[in-house]
Design a protein around this motif. Sequence first.
Motif, PDB file in Angstrom:
ATOM      1  N   VAL A 116     -22.504  -0.237 -42.149  1.00 56.76           N
ATOM      2  CA  VAL A 116     -24.043  -0.578 -41.858  1.00 56.76           C
ATOM      3  C   VAL A 116     -23.897  -1.840 -41.468  1.00 56.76           C
ATOM      4  CG1 VAL A 116     -26.359  -0.783 -42.712  1.00 56.76           C
ATOM      5  CG2 VAL A 116     -24.893   1.194 -43.828  1.00 56.76           C
ATOM      6  N   ASN A 117     -24.484  -2.099 -40.093  1.00 59.46           N
ATOM      7  CA  ASN A 117     -24.607  -3.319 -39.414  1.00 59.46           C
ATOM      8  C   ASN A 117     -26.015  -3.567 -38.992  1.00 59.46           C
ATOM      9  OD1 ASN A 117     -24.245  -5.598 -37.898  1.00 59.46           O
ATOM     10  ND2 ASN A 117     -23.131  -4.812 -36.448  1.00 59.46           N
ATOM     11  N   LEU A 118     -26.629  -4.304 -39.866  1.00 65.72           N
ATOM     12  CA  LEU A 118     -27.888  -5.026 -39.532  1.00 65.72           C
ATOM     13  C   LEU A 118     -28.261  -6.176 -39.211  1.00 65.72           C
ATOM     14  CD1 LEU A 118     -29.614  -3.097 -42.732  1.00 65.72           C
ATOM     15  CD2 LEU A 118     -29.448  -2.300 -40.414  1.00 65.72           C
ATOM     16  N   ILE A 135     -18.899  -1.176 -45.889  1.00 61.48           N
ATOM     17  CA  ILE A 135     -19.103  -2.685 -45.050  1.00 61.48           C
ATOM     18  C   ILE A 135     -20.654  -2.549 -44.585  1.00 61.48           C
ATOM     19  CG2 ILE A 135     -18.349  -3.585 -42.906  1.00 61.48           C
ATOM     20  CD1 ILE A 135     -15.850  -1.955 -42.951  1.00 61.48           C
ATOM     21  N   LEU A 136     -20.966  -3.963 -45.196  1.00 57.49           N
ATOM     22  CA  LEU A 136     -22.410  -4.192 -44.934  1.00 57.49           C
ATOM     23  C   LEU A 136     -22.459  -5.417 -44.351  1.00 57.49           C
ATOM     24  CD1 LEU A 136     -25.420  -3.489 -45.151  1.00 57.49           C
ATOM     25  CD2 LEU A 136     -25.366  -4.561 -47.557  1.00 57.49           C
ATOM     26  N   ASN A 137     -23.244  -5.414 -43.130  1.00 60.18           N
ATOM     27  CA  ASN A 137     -23.450  -7.031 -42.281  1.00 60.18           C
ATOM     28  C   ASN A 137     -24.906  -7.112 -42.220  1.00 60.18           C
ATOM     29  OD1 ASN A 137     -23.351  -9.017 -40.530  1.00 60.18           O
ATOM     30  ND2 ASN A 137     -21.941  -7.972 -39.083  1.00 60.18           N
ATOM     31  N   LEU A 138     -24.997  -8.171 -42.914  1.00 64.90           N
ATOM     32  CA  LEU A 138     -26.621  -8.884 -43.095  1.00 64.90           C
ATOM     33  C   LEU A 138     -26.676 -10.116 -42.496  1.00 64.90           C
ATOM     34  CD1 LEU A 138     -27.815  -7.450 -46.398  1.00 64.90           C
ATOM     35  CD2 LEU A 138     -28.847  -6.934 -44.073  1.00 64.90           C
ATOM     36  N   GLU A 156     -16.803  -5.037 -48.034  1.00 62.52           N
ATOM     37  CA  GLU A 156     -16.809  -6.161 -47.061  1.00 62.52           C
ATOM     38  C   GLU A 156     -18.386  -6.474 -47.017  1.00 62.52           C
ATOM     39  OE1 GLU A 156     -15.889  -7.079 -42.264  1.00 62.52           O
ATOM     40  OE2 GLU A 156     -14.558  -5.620 -43.614  1.00 62.52           O
ATOM     41  N   LEU A 157     -18.809  -7.765 -47.193  1.00 63.23           N
ATOM     42  CA  LEU A 157     -20.250  -8.339 -47.082  1.00 63.23           C
ATOM     43  C   LEU A 157     -20.153  -9.438 -46.398  1.00 63.23           C
ATOM     44  CD1 LEU A 157     -23.142  -7.909 -48.231  1.00 63.23           C
ATOM     45  CD2 LEU A 157     -22.586  -9.396 -50.191  1.00 63.23           C
ATOM     46  N   ASN A 158     -21.312  -9.469 -45.380  1.00 60.36           N
ATOM     47  CA  ASN A 158     -21.406 -10.556 -44.503  1.00 60.36           C
ATOM     48  C   ASN A 158     -22.956 -11.213 -44.422  1.00 60.36           C
ATOM     49  OD1 ASN A 158     -21.483 -12.561 -42.547  1.00 60.36           O
ATOM     50  ND2 ASN A 158     -20.494 -11.304 -41.049  1.00 60.36           N
ATOM     51  N   ILE A 178     -13.822  -8.765 -49.068  1.00 56.68           N
ATOM     52  CA  ILE A 178     -14.213  -9.694 -47.859  1.00 56.68           C
ATOM     53  C   ILE A 178     -15.821 -10.178 -48.022  1.00 56.68           C
ATOM     54  CG2 ILE A 178     -14.340 -10.209 -45.475  1.00 56.68           C
ATOM     55  CD1 ILE A 178     -12.293  -8.199 -45.258  1.00 56.68           C
ATOM     56  N   PHE A 179     -15.875 -11.622 -48.220  1.00 53.50           N
ATOM     57  CA  PHE A 179     -17.012 -11.917 -48.668  1.00 53.50           C
ATOM     58  C   PHE A 179     -17.454 -13.213 -47.690  1.00 53.50           C
ATOM     59  CE2 PHE A 179     -20.341 -13.891 -51.677  1.00 53.50           C
ATOM     60  CZ  PHE A 179     -21.325 -13.733 -51.134  1.00 53.50           C
TER      61      PHE A 179
END
Length: 504
Positions: A116-118, A135-138, A156-158, A178-179
């Motif tokens: 999920v890319n937000l 995988i979550l991109n915030l 993986e969290l951004n 990955i953080f």
Amino acid sequence: MWDVVKSAKAENKREISLNGQQLTDLLEENNGKIDVHLFKLNQLNLLRLSNSPLLCEINGKLNDLNQLQSLLLFGNKLNTFPEIDQLVNLKNLDLSKNLLTSVDVDFTSLTHLTTVNLSDNGISSFNMKSSSIHILNLSVNKLDKFPENLPISITELNLSKNEITDIPEDTKLANLKIFDASENKITAVPKSLAGIKMKTLNFKQNPLKDRKLFKLIDQNQSLKAIMDHIQKLGISSFESSAKSDSKSKQNKSESDPEQKKIVIKKFDDDFKIEYDQTVKDVRGFILCCLVNNLQFNAGNLKEFLQFQTKLHDTICKKRELATIATHDFKLIQSKHLKYAAKHKNNVKIQPLNRGEKIYSGSEYFEALKNEAEAFRKEKKRSQVTGVYKFLQLLEDKAEFAFLETDSHVCLSLPPLTNSENTKMSVNTTQLLIEVTSHHNAAICSKVMQELISKLNEISHAMGNNTLELQQVKIVGNDGVLKTLYPSKIDLKELENDLLQIIRP
């Protein structure tokens, strides 16, 4: 009807991709609306509608596109989260570079959704329920606090380029690898973060008050050095004095609610595995263990099965040293199992993932051998390698080892296969682990420990800090105990400050 939609319908196309000016022109011709006929193309696997300033809303039912695996709606002007809770096949969702400000969604039914890319919205409030997202991109949003109740499956969290000021001490992200929390307003890092086995950690451009930690991160020191320093701090804020730091560390150590436990229950007298002397010189070593109260979903079941494959390829040396079989214990329906050996023509099994056909041991061995030879020819190799390498162990062998029930249902035929009858699923709550070897008992013990460690990690990620094991005893034909696992000396290497093992 848009020509692209008409073409997709006529040719049964699986993908539609409209980007930039092409999408803008179509929207302009249709009063800023998406052609409603698009939402009837339920054969679509991928839908991309991107980079158009005219796409401000989704005016149709995305949920009707029930075969969608990728939904890419990035670079538009969407300010509300589209309704997609019924897209059960969805794997990839991209809503980056829109105008979202608040996210509150329940994706527990989307068991295949992993990415999920937000990023690059204006999100200041975030809540997402899921058990499958990896995988979550915030990044590039307006979050001023660490998101609560993040999916525990995340690897993986951004969170870079937000306004986050702190990370909670009780963050439950045991699977995180990955953080990225760079470019925030974080002043302190909790000790609990050091208990997560990460591969990459980025805290650059944060006003960390611990100068040594700031320097370690700024100078790109090793992850181990950074984690060791975080581990030693033992506090979640660096504002107090050195004395109160020490006191806080002591209190935290004494009352840390996040400590994981493995509880070992005594063996069940009614359940046993009989070790027949016929197997001693064929495949003489076996360990078994029961794992209770498990909770699987599509994501972590796949993760566990992939981990088994990894162990087979590494520690087990392509199954040449040891072989793993995992069984849904509730499907065994027998309290008395037997580990023995007999002529390969007389062993019958329904192999895993091979349909309903019943094979004899010799038939299944020949089937695998033919596949191995076909694979060798296809790859133009001089000899069989890889997954089929273990076949050499049984070449010219007349007798095969097997594990069966008291009604003579074969559960495994190591190292070839285990049975379809006891195949694991998301409904598996009690697992019988079987590790066998012709080599020695030590390799069985090592592999078993790795499997239990992984199940403990998965259990913790699902919010359960206690993994329950039950001993399994293996006795000889004379009833004398041969092995008991886990014994008092097993699993000692797993014990540490964060994991307590409670023995019977």
